[in-house]
Design a protein around this motif. Structure first.
Motif, short mmCIF file in Angstrom:
data_model
loop_
_atom_site.label_atom_id
_atom_site.label_comp_id
_atom_site.label_asym_id
_atom_site.label_seq_id
_atom_site.Cartn_x
_atom_site.Cartn_y
_atom_site.Cartn_z
N HIS A 153 -30.32 16.54 50.27
CA HIS A 153 -29.75 17.85 50.60
C HIS A 153 -29.19 18.57 49.39
O HIS A 153 -29.10 19.80 49.38
N LEU A 154 -28.79 17.83 48.36
CA LEU A 154 -28.20 18.47 47.18
C LEU A 154 -28.39 17.56 45.98
O LEU A 154 -28.29 16.33 46.09
N LEU A 155 -28.67 18.18 44.82
CA LEU A 155 -28.78 17.45 43.56
C LEU A 155 -28.31 18.40 42.46
O LEU A 155 -28.98 19.39 42.16
N GLU A 156 -27.15 18.11 41.88
CA GLU A 156 -26.56 18.99 40.88
C GLU A 156 -25.90 18.20 39.76
O GLU A 156 -25.42 17.08 39.98
N PHE A 157 -25.84 18.79 38.57
CA PHE A 157 -25.07 18.19 37.48
C PHE A 157 -23.58 18.31 37.82
O PHE A 157 -23.14 19.32 38.37
N ILE A 158 -22.83 17.25 37.48
CA ILE A 158 -21.44 17.21 37.93
C ILE A 158 -20.57 18.26 37.26
O ILE A 158 -19.49 18.57 37.76
N ASP A 159 -21.02 18.80 36.11
CA ASP A 159 -20.21 19.82 35.45
C ASP A 159 -20.56 21.24 35.88
O ASP A 159 -20.07 22.20 35.30
N ARG A 160 -21.41 21.38 36.90
CA ARG A 160 -21.73 22.70 37.41
C ARG A 160 -20.49 23.30 38.07
O ARG A 160 -19.90 22.70 38.99
N THR A 161 -20.08 24.46 37.63
CA THR A 161 -18.84 25.08 38.13
C THR A 161 -18.87 25.29 39.63
O THR A 161 -17.85 25.14 40.31
N ALA A 162 -20.04 25.63 40.16
CA ALA A 162 -20.14 25.95 41.59
C ALA A 162 -20.28 24.72 42.48
O ALA A 162 -20.40 24.88 43.71
N LEU A 163 -20.25 23.51 41.92
CA LEU A 163 -20.50 22.31 42.73
C LEU A 163 -19.54 22.18 43.92
O LEU A 163 -19.99 21.94 45.04
N PRO A 164 -18.22 22.31 43.75
CA PRO A 164 -17.34 22.19 44.92
C PRO A 164 -17.68 23.21 46.00
O PRO A 164 -17.67 22.87 47.20
N THR A 165 -17.99 24.45 45.60
CA THR A 165 -18.35 25.48 46.58
C THR A 165 -19.65 25.11 47.28
O THR A 165 -19.78 25.30 48.51
N GLU A 166 -20.60 24.59 46.55
CA GLU A 166 -21.88 24.20 47.15
C GLU A 166 -21.68 23.08 48.17
O GLU A 166 -22.32 23.08 49.23
N LEU A 167 -20.83 22.12 47.86
CA LEU A 167 -20.58 21.03 48.79
C LEU A 167 -19.90 21.51 50.06
O LEU A 167 -20.20 21.06 51.16
N GLN A 168 -18.98 22.45 49.91
CA GLN A 168 -18.33 23.03 51.09
C GLN A 168 -19.35 23.77 51.95
O GLN A 168 -19.34 23.66 53.19
N ALA A 169 -20.25 24.52 51.30
CA ALA A 169 -21.28 25.24 52.04
C ALA A 169 -22.23 24.27 52.73
O ALA A 169 -22.68 24.52 53.86
N LEU A 170 -22.51 23.14 52.08
CA LEU A 170 -23.39 22.14 52.68
C LEU A 170 -22.76 21.54 53.92
O LEU A 170 -23.43 21.34 54.95
N SER B 131 -23.68 10.45 46.05
CA SER B 131 -23.84 9.34 45.11
C SER B 131 -23.98 9.89 43.70
O SER B 131 -24.31 11.06 43.49
N TRP B 132 -23.74 9.04 42.73
CA TRP B 132 -23.74 9.39 41.32
C TRP B 132 -25.06 8.94 40.71
O TRP B 132 -25.45 7.79 40.85
N ILE B 133 -25.77 9.84 40.02
CA ILE B 133 -27.02 9.48 39.34
C ILE B 133 -26.89 9.84 37.87
O ILE B 133 -26.61 10.99 37.52
N ALA B 134 -27.09 8.86 37.00
CA ALA B 134 -27.02 9.10 35.56
C ALA B 134 -28.37 9.57 35.06
O ALA B 134 -29.42 9.06 35.45
N THR B 135 -28.37 10.59 34.18
CA THR B 135 -29.60 11.06 33.53
C THR B 135 -29.31 11.28 32.05
O THR B 135 -28.14 11.40 31.65
N PRO B 136 -30.34 11.38 31.22
CA PRO B 136 -30.12 11.63 29.79
C PRO B 136 -29.47 12.97 29.49
O PRO B 136 -28.96 13.17 28.39
N LEU B 137 -29.47 13.89 30.45
CA LEU B 137 -28.85 15.19 30.23
C LEU B 137 -27.51 15.32 30.95
O LEU B 137 -26.99 16.43 31.11
N GLY B 138 -26.95 14.21 31.37
CA GLY B 138 -25.67 14.24 32.04
C GLY B 138 -25.75 13.70 33.46
O GLY B 138 -26.83 13.67 34.07
N ASP B 139 -24.61 13.28 33.99
CA ASP B 139 -24.57 12.72 35.33
C ASP B 139 -24.77 13.80 36.39
O ASP B 139 -24.38 14.95 36.21
#
Length: 360
Positions: free
Chosen positions: A205-222, A186-194
């Motif tokens: 299980h996971l909470l990351e900023f959407i512009d984190r470079t490693a996000l796709p890798t983290e989701l695959q690992a999850l 799910s998408w959560i908006a915050t003052p420092l970015g989505d």
């Protein structure tokens, strides 16, 4: 600034009363709808836990919220510049369109002038505003399982382009998302970015900023670690996390009680548990954490575990700095790390002020 506003309870009371004294001075962002409003908005009032308050329109837009169509919070800024009014009307008429600078030129405006005007009024360019709106609308539509509709909502003319953009964000094409997945993104908006949150009905299980470079890798690992698929949607855990993040950014509480499920080695989990013990407003070095774990020889291993943390903010890896006081690396960006530490210093100041008053 986030803490220049009155406290949350005062602003929520003003929202309920439609207090005109705050018009233009504060705006309410509603997590359950993704909309931001004037405090005088005539719409049905949201629950307090779904509200966060910001002093500027730019802060609301940067947090990923859309302007309300009943109270029109953008109109005050737009009225000062007819070009802004025209472009905002065009965006409302075609929210799914992939706007570009040639479009602005064809409408009779100079792109550089428009860029400066929007940055001055909203803190972002017109093209940034349009892009953010398309991306969030497309992601939200996927919760219904309608991939083609989501593609159009996100403004992509071809399925292949949408699949590519979506895979860049989540590490998999929309077709890989299970409608009955035990984990829901799910998408959560915050003052420092989505942020992207992935939760089951019982744990985050996971909470990351959407512009984190490693996000796709983290989701695959999850997916691999949990041995289950990931779908799109919200759970009660997502709602709890959203409310606690809103309270954090509103200066109400730096305490998170959302139940977490962390995938990692026993050493990594021990590091993450140690991170959770660092009070808001304080920092620790990698070597200090290694010492606290009776592993003084392992500051580099602590750094690796810190970087592997997949639950940002709630497991505060941003509170770890270098032995020389340098911010060092942070997956969400050093600017975010600095801002988070600045925010948390406000909690420290408030605690000291309360203690001073109590001791008198």
């Amino acid at each position: 600034m986030l803490f220049d506003l009155p406290d949350h309870d005062t602003l929520y009371a003003a929202l309920l009363a439609r207090d005109a004294r705050y018009d233009g001075q504060a705006y309410v962002c509603v997590a359950s709808t993704g909309i931001f409003c004037r405090l005088t908005c005539p719409a049905r009032k949201p629950l307090a836990r779904n509200c966060s308050f910001h002093p500027t329109i730019a802060a609301c837009l940067q947090a990923g919220f859309r302007a309300c169509k009943r109270c029109h919070p953008l109109q005050a800024a737009a009225s000062a510049d007819p070009a802004i009014t025209t472009l905002l009307h065009a965006l409302d008429a075609r929210p799914d369109y992939r706007w570009s600078e040639p479009d602005i030129t064809r409408m009779g405006f100079d792109p550089s002038t428009i860029r400066r005007s929007f940055k001055r009024q909203f803190g972002m360019t017109f093209l940034d505003m349009a892009r953010q709106r398309r991306l969030r609308d497309g992601f939200t539509t996927l919760a219904s399982g309608k991939v083609i509709t989501a593609q159009h909502d996100a403004g992509f003319s071809s399925p292949s382009a949408f699949r590519t953009a979506f895979a860049r964000l989540l590490g998999c094409p929309p077709s890989a998302l299970a409608t009955d997945g035990l984990l829901r993104a799910s998408w959560i908006a915050t003052p420092l970015g989505d942020m992207i949150a992935v939760a089951s009905t019982t744990h985050l299980h996971l909470l990351e900023f959407i512009d984190r470079t490693a996000l796709p890798t983290e989701l695959q690992a999850l997916r691999k670690a949990s041995n289950t698929s990931i779908g799109i949607g919200r759970t009660q855990i997502t709602d709890q996390a959203t409310a606690e993040l809103a309270a954090y950014f509103n200066g109400q509480s730096a305490r998170f009680q959302t139940p977490l499920h962390q995938h990692g080695s026993s050493f990594a989990r021990a590091v993450w548990a140690e991170l959770a013990r660092i009070p808001a407003g304080e920092t620790r070095s990698y070597s200090a954490i290694a010492q606290s774990l009776d592993r003084p020889e392992a500051p580099r291993a602590v750094a690796r575990a810190n970087g592997a943390n997949q639950i940002a903010l709630m497991v505060p890896c941003h509170r770890v700095i270098g032995a020389d006081g340098a911010l060092t690396g942070y997956g969400g960006g050093l600017w975010r790390k600095q801002r988070l530490l600045e925010i948390e210093r406000q909690y420290t100041s408030a605690t000291k002020a309360t203690a001073h008053v109590t001791s008198r």
